[in-house]
Scaffold this active site. Structure first.
Site, PDB file in Angstrom:
ATOM      1  N   ALA A 194     -55.839   7.951 -45.312  1.00  0.00           N
ATOM      2  CA  ALA A 194     -57.082   7.491 -45.931  1.00  0.00           C
ATOM      3  C   ALA A 194     -57.193   5.993 -45.681  1.00  0.00           C
ATOM      4  CB  ALA A 194     -57.044   7.779 -47.423  1.00  0.00           C
TER       5      ALA A 194
ATOM      6  N   GLY B 110     -53.548  11.275 -45.408  1.00  0.00           N
ATOM      7  CA  GLY B 110     -54.801  11.993 -45.160  1.00  0.00           C
ATOM      8  C   GLY B 110     -54.926  12.440 -43.712  1.00  0.00           C
TER       9      GLY B 110
ATOM     10  N   GLU C  20     -53.092  15.517 -43.526  1.00  0.00           N
ATOM     11  CA  GLU C  20     -53.840  16.500 -44.330  1.00  0.00           C
ATOM     12  C   GLU C  20     -55.058  17.033 -43.558  1.00  0.00           C
ATOM     13  OE1 GLU C  20     -53.882  13.720 -47.695  1.00  0.00           O
ATOM     14  OE2 GLU C  20     -53.200  15.388 -48.936  1.00  0.00           O
TER      15      GLU C  20
ATOM     16  N   GLU D   4     -47.696   8.817 -49.023  1.00  0.00           N
ATOM     17  CA  GLU D   4     -48.457   8.316 -50.177  1.00  0.00           C
ATOM     18  C   GLU D   4     -47.570   7.789 -51.284  1.00  0.00           C
ATOM     19  OE1 GLU D   4     -49.224  10.929 -48.397  1.00  0.00           O
ATOM     20  OE2 GLU D   4     -51.393  11.187 -48.220  1.00  0.00           O
TER      21      GLU D   4
END
Ligand code: 3H9
Length: 693
Positions: free
Chosen positions: A66, A105, A108, A128
């Protein structure tokens, strides 16, 4: 080729749509990137000429996560989950083509693709936890469905980057390829999936691995127990564990809801804010406003080290590890031999633990040239002095070195507190002199304080910083002042710790409070570990401090079985009634009466003067930015990263509170607490350290 948006293009190659993201530096999932994927996948899905989709990235890496800069701000653009659903539910196979790192992310997103192809040099991970978070886009629910609960627990709580080969072995990646062939191989792989009529595999539907771990709460209990020390103080590891538990025990959508809830809780907490702050601090620290990136570098092909003691030997290992030959100099043969023996023993130890091959040990040792002859340093590009911490000795060494070292060589001192300008003045080339303050053990500790003298040249500064990076350190550029940044602030804490025990707190009270704050140990336990007799001599000792009294009693720390604490044969510490009496007697002799000191006072007395000193360091321009000070404290002194560092911590609790408390202490206890001008100014302006530019 169609431009979907400024960072996304779509190209159709013989029925396969190649969706390329190009958002430097790391293809983070910014709003524009998310929109690009959404629109690109939607377009390719709707196009009857497209049979399959490859998601690939330009630049040095696949999506690295992210976009952290968006965190804590109002949401913009499509939600990542919306984009993921579009991929996962696409009517045609979507294949992720991974190079560099697929992190957070990024992984992911890859995990909602139906298949994954990766280059052999790629790495995958869910880091994370290092940002005080958990994977918030289904990572905690999908990962264990591929790798199983036990492996998933390890991956999400460590944040490790798994190399592609291992990722392939555990099923995270379906095929490996060479770097140059990624695009072509990913397209070929997609064609094969289509030709073989393979299913659109959704990781969310793979239940076998999570079901296998169901009904085994002991798996999680044991994992928590085994890692309690590693996770102490951190919120995020426990939250990550709970998500894996949810993956094992709940249906997919409920697990996802648990993950979402816990992710938001972490995101709103102070720990993640501090850890995200630290992420950027540790990158900013390399940025030197007045030393541009195009400043010429001095090639460093050979390093000389003066002194083969603990420091010199540890420093040497850094360069040997990086493949740089080292000449190490001592004044006497036994000391030289001892130094070389210690280096070898350290390497052998690492090899025994399986972290280094026997051949690698020999390669490193082969790069080391021990000598008693300082003249052997004539061809060194960098010489680091690591002799006794005494100005006269250092000046003598630098005077000699000046006559031996080749023109342009960097002459560095490993002093931890002395005046680098004064040392530089004992040479004819102060522009070549710099401080390289390594922390003990120098082959292990990450921090390097790079100390610029008044005349140190920019190429010398830039080369030193680059070299630090090369040997795996994190370096902070600081100015000359007693103790530089780290030890200068530490002195404040040490002074207060000593004062507190004379006022009624006991060493174990002070240690307990600082340990609970998050330090690995308190100042008294630390003294016992380092040895109370550092710099102490019986001849000069006059029972004038607690330390002297303890040394005179042969309570010199862990090595003598007693210091501030008593130690058993396994070096377990116990509060010492003898020391308690010594403290009471010593305080009484000084006319001090004992009072109850609260834990809060201990914490504020130890920490706030450090923050105040940090402010002075900034106002004197001895550190470039407040976050550099935090980098020093996290990497050199065990400041808990979930509190960001002393300056970040001050911003978190409020500078007005720090100032008010300092003023109260100043009124009650005197000038040690005089607030720094910068602290007063910032409070007056309603600003924080983070607002300083
Ligand atoms: C996440 O994904 C949450 C999701 O689960 C849930 C969402 C709902 N964002 O490190 P470098 C910048 S959390 C923004 O020096 P390297 C960095 O600041 C994220 N910026 O390069 C630097 O900027 P500058 C999980 C980022 O080659 C520049 O890129 N992912 C981001 O040594 C170069 O960085 C992570 O935690 C980001 N995500 O290492 C991975 N990442 O040049 C974090 C980097 O202005 N990133 N920047 O100083 C890394 O670990 C390393 O950057 C990486 C490259 C290994 C990728």
């Amino acid at each position: 080729m169609t431009a979907i948006n400024p960072v996304t293009t779509l190209e159709i190659e013989d029925g396969i749509a190649v969706l390329t993201l190009d958002s430097p530096p790391v293809n983070a999932l910014s709003a524009t990137v998310r929109a690009g994927i959404r629109d690109g996948v939607a377009q390719a899905s709707a196009d009857p000429a497209v049979q399959g989709i490859v998601l690939i990235c330009a630049g040095k890496t696949f999506i690295a996560g992210a976009d952290i800069t968006e965190f804590g701000k109002p949401p913009v653009g499509p939600a990542l989950q919306e984009v993921q659903a579009l991929i996962e539910d696409a009517p045609k196979p979507v294949v992720a083509a991974i190079h560099g790192t697929a992190l957070g992310g990024g992984l992911e997103v890859a995990l909602v693709c139906h298949y994954r192809v990766a280059t052999r040099s790629a790495k995958c991970g869910l880091p994370e936890v290092k940002l005080g978070l958990l994977p918030g886009a289904g990572g905690t629910q999908r990962l264990p469905r591929i790798v199983g609960a036990a492996r998933a627990l390890e991956m999400v709580t460590s944040g490790e980057h798994v190399p592609a080969a291992a990722a392939a072995e555990m099923g995270l990646v379906d095929a490996l390829t060479d770097d140059a062939a990624l695009r072509a191989d990913a397209i070929a792989f997609t064609r094969k999936v289509i030709a073989e009529g393979r299913p659109l595999r959704k990781v969310r539907d793979l239940n076998e691995k999570v079901e296998a771990a169901r009904g085994q709460p002991e798996l999680f209990a044991e994992f928590r127990r085994a890692n309690a020390r590693r996770f102490r103080g951190f919120d995020a590891p426990e939250y990550n564990i709970r998500c894996i538990e949810a993956a094992v025990n709940l249906p997919f959508d409920q697990g996802l809801a648990t993950e979402r809830k816990l992710f938001l809780e972490l995101m709103q907490g102070t720990q993640s804010a501090a850890q995200r702050y630290y992420f950027f601090a540790s990158r900013q620290v390399w940025n030197l406003p007045d030393v541009p990136a195009d400043t010429p570098l001095i090639p460093v092909k050979r390093v000389g080290i003066i002194g083969a003691g603990t420091m010199g030997g540890g420093i040497a290992m850094n360069f040997l590890n990086a493949g740089i030959p080292v000449t190490i100099v001592e004044t006497a043969q036994p000391a030289l031999e001892r130094g070389v023996r210690t280096i070898r023993a350290n390497y052998d130890n690492t090899a025994r633990k399986g972290r280094l091959s026997a051949a690698a040990v020999e390669q490193r040792i082969a790069l080391l040239t021990p000598t008693l002859d300082l003249a052997q340093l004539a061809d060194a590009d960098l010489v680091i002095e690591a002799v006794f911490e005494d100005m006269a000795v250092k000046k003598e060494v630098f005077g000699k070195l000046d006559k031996i070292a080749k023109p342009g060589a960097i002459l560095a001192t490993n002093t931890s507190a002395l005046d680098v300008n004064e040392i530089a003045a004992s040479t004819s080339r102060p522009e070549s002199v710099i401080g390289l303050h390594f922390f003990s053990p120098a082959n292990v500790m990450k921090l390097l304080e790079v100390v610029r003298g008044d005349q140190t040249s920019k190429p010398v500064i830039r080369t030193s910083m680059e070299l630090a990076r090369k040997i795996g350190k994190i370096a902070a550029l600081v100015g000359v002042c007693p103790g530089f940044v780290g030890n200068r602030m530490l002195a404040q804490r040490q002074r207060e710790a000593q004062k507190l025990v004379l006022e009624g707190a006991l060493p174990w009270d002070v240690d307990r409070v600082l340990y609970q704050f998050g330090f690995p140990m308190g100042p008294f336990a630390m003294s016992d570990l380092a040895g109370l007799d550092l710099g102490w001599t019986r001849e000069k000792s006059s029972s004038s401090t607690l330390r002297e009294i303890l040394c005179e009693m042969d309570r010199r720390g862990q090595k003598t079985g007693a210091g501030y604490y008593d130690y058993d044969e396994k070096r377990n510490a116990k509060p010492s009634p003898v020391v308690e009496q010594i403290i009471r007697d010593f305080a009484a002799r000084q006319g001090k009466s004992s009072r109850t000191v609260s834990d809060q006072e201990i914490l504020e007395r130890c920490i706030y003067p450090m923050i105040n000193e940090g402010a002075r360091i900034l106002q004197e321009g001895k550190a470039i930015r407040a976050s550099d000070i935090d980098v020093v404290w996290v990497n050199g002194y065990g400041w808990p990263v979930y509190r960001g560092g002393p300056m970040c911590y001050a911003d978190t609790i409020g500078l007005d509170k720090v100032l008010a408390t300092m003023k109260r202490f100043e009124a009650e206890l005197g000038a040690d607490f005089k607030p720094a001008r910068l602290l007063e100014d910032l409070v007056a302006q309603g600003k924080r350290f983070a607002d300083l530019k």
